[in-house]
Design an enzyme around this catalytic site. Structure first.
Site, mmCIF file in Angstrom:
data_model
loop_
_atom_site.group_PDB
_atom_site.id
_atom_site.type_symbol
_atom_site.label_atom_id
_atom_site.label_comp_id
_atom_site.label_asym_id
_atom_site.label_seq_id
_atom_site.Cartn_x
_atom_site.Cartn_y
_atom_site.Cartn_z
ATOM 1 N N ASP A 298 -3.564 -18.857 1.648
ATOM 2 C CA ASP A 298 -4.586 -19.059 0.725
ATOM 3 C C ASP A 298 -5.264 -20.561 1.806
ATOM 4 O OD1 ASP A 298 -1.879 -20.229 0.839
ATOM 5 O OD2 ASP A 298 -1.926 -20.968 -0.967
ATOM 6 N N ASP B 180 -7.024 -6.197 3.522
ATOM 7 C CA ASP B 180 -8.251 -6.225 3.122
ATOM 8 C C ASP B 180 -8.658 -6.973 2.174
ATOM 9 O OD1 ASP B 180 -9.867 -4.674 1.717
ATOM 10 O OD2 ASP B 180 -8.126 -3.867 0.207
ATOM 11 N N TYR C 277 1.124 -1.330 0.299
ATOM 12 C CA TYR C 277 -0.053 0.113 0.062
ATOM 13 C C TYR C 277 0.920 1.215 -0.025
ATOM 14 C CZ TYR C 277 -4.335 -2.148 0.297
ATOM 15 O OH TYR C 277 -5.019 -3.080 -0.961
ATOM 16 N N LYS D 191 1.900 -15.253 3.645
ATOM 17 C CA LYS D 191 3.151 -15.929 2.825
ATOM 18 C C LYS D 191 4.136 -16.106 2.832
ATOM 19 C CE LYS D 191 1.252 -18.493 -1.300
ATOM 20 N NZ LYS D 191 0.566 -19.397 -1.651
#
Ligand code: NAD
Length: 340
Positions: A205, A229, A124, A171
């Site tokens: 995931d 988000d 971001y 991740k």
């Protein structure tokens, strides 16, 4: 005591939702003085920026704001006002509860999650550029400082709110350095809470799959900015959709309360949008202001009107307009005095 609050109605459906939320919040009997300021695309002609200095000054002065959604152009144009507000005011913790509402049919029952999203860094930062005509790159920033700060916030939130477990989401199998540092920072902080708050981690995931299979086993989720988000919209979907998902952006010196959803331009001005998310964001704000009983009454009134089922907004399967729903909630708030 009068609470002076910066009110940013925002774009699209924002202004009508702001009217609805003010109606409900004023029904609590808590005294507010609303300092209304505008941000967004319409401000560019007048101020040369979608985020006029007066908006930042007002929030810094009052230390608390209630904000509607603000449109961000896709793929071009000005950078997000929402992101700029969070970064400029260092509103580092984005807190988004997702709790099932009785009477609101979804495929899931008893969901009670709180998303704690790091709000200042990750992708971001908007540090991206084209590399020739056919490639582009974006820089993902993760620091130990910001990761430790948000992890500590999540654990302190869990302690203060009677929560049992924090799950860090990452991740780090692929982004070994950036997400690896985030996870390492979370693990370091978790050690200080051993025996008081359980800690675990999940790859993002897998987390998404697990959330739609067994959301009931999760509690507080701790995520870097981008996954936060995305997963918070997923969590909103588990409990009835974006229309009912509130949020808070918390910093050391200021806090801005806003729904998870955007400006839904296709519904603007039609009195059909659901004001629940902004009303519940207002309840989070009441709690932040120390008005806990009033916050509980607002939440109970929203849940009561939805459970009753006669005055329910369209996204929840009813036909009530934005202001009619707000009026029904506001009418119920005073009847709950003492019930909280
Ligand atoms: P959106 O949240 O505006 O809409 C997504 C879907 O949810 C649409 O079908 C919309 O109609 C529905 N929806 C959202 N809020 C609703 C409500 N209160 N009642 C009923 N239905 C509702 O997301 P989008 O379409 O991706 O984005 C529209 C604009 O909002 C974009 O410019 C985006 O950048 C901006 N946005 C702003 C914020 C913010 O201000 N914090 C957050 C997300 C998106």
């Amino acid at each position: 005591m009068i609470h002076t609050v910066t009110l940013i109605p925002g774009d699209g459906i924002g202004p009508e939702l702001a009217d609805a939320a003010v109606t409900v919040l004023e029904a609590t009997g808590v005294a507010f003085e609303w300092e209304r300021v505008d941000a967004g695309e319409r401000m560019i002609a007048q101020h040369g920026t979608p985020l006029p200095q007066g908006v930042l000054d007002s929030i810094r002065r009052n230390r608390v704001a209630l904000k509607g959604p603000i449109t961000t152009p896709i793929g071009e144009g000005f950078r997000s006002v929402n992101v700029a507000l969070r970064q400029t005011l260092d509103l580092y913790a984005n807190v988004r509860p997702a709790r099932s509402i009785p009477g609101l049919k979804t495929p899931f029952e008893d969901v009670d999650l709180v998303i704690v999203r790091e709000n200042t860094e990750d992708l971001y930062g908007g540090i991206e550029h084209r590399v020739g005509p056919d490639a582009a790159e974006s820089i993902k920033i993760i620091t130990r400082f910001a990761s430790t700060r948000i992890a500590r916030y999540a654990f302190e939130y869990a302690l203060a709110n009677g929560r049992a477990k924090v799950t860090a989401v990452h991740k780090a199998n692929i982004m070994k350095l950036t997400d690896g540092l985030f996870l390492e920072s979370c693990r370091d902080v978790a050690r200080d809470y051993e025996g008081r708050i359980e800690f675990e981690d999940r790859i993002v995931d897998n987390m998404c799959m697990q959330l739609v299979q067994k959301p009931g086993i999760y509690d507080v989720l701790l995520l870097p900015n981008l996954y936060g988000d995305i997963v918070s919209d997923l969590a909103a979907g588990l409990v009835g959709g974006l229309g009912v998902a509130p949020g808070a952006n918390i910093g050391t010196d200021a806090a801005v309360f806003e729904p998870v959803h955007g400006s839904a331009p296709k519904y603007a001005g039609l009195d059909v949008a659901d004001p629940t998310a902004l009303i519940l964001s207002g309840a989070l704000m009441l709690r932040h202001l120390g008005e806990r009983a009033a916050a509980e009454r607002v939440e109970a009134a929203v849940r009561g009107v939805i459970a009753e089922g006669t005055t329910v907004p369209r996204d929840l399967g009813g036909s009530a307009g934005t202001q009619a729903f707000a009026a029904a909630v506001a009418a119920r708030v005073p009847t709950l005095v003492g019930a909280a």
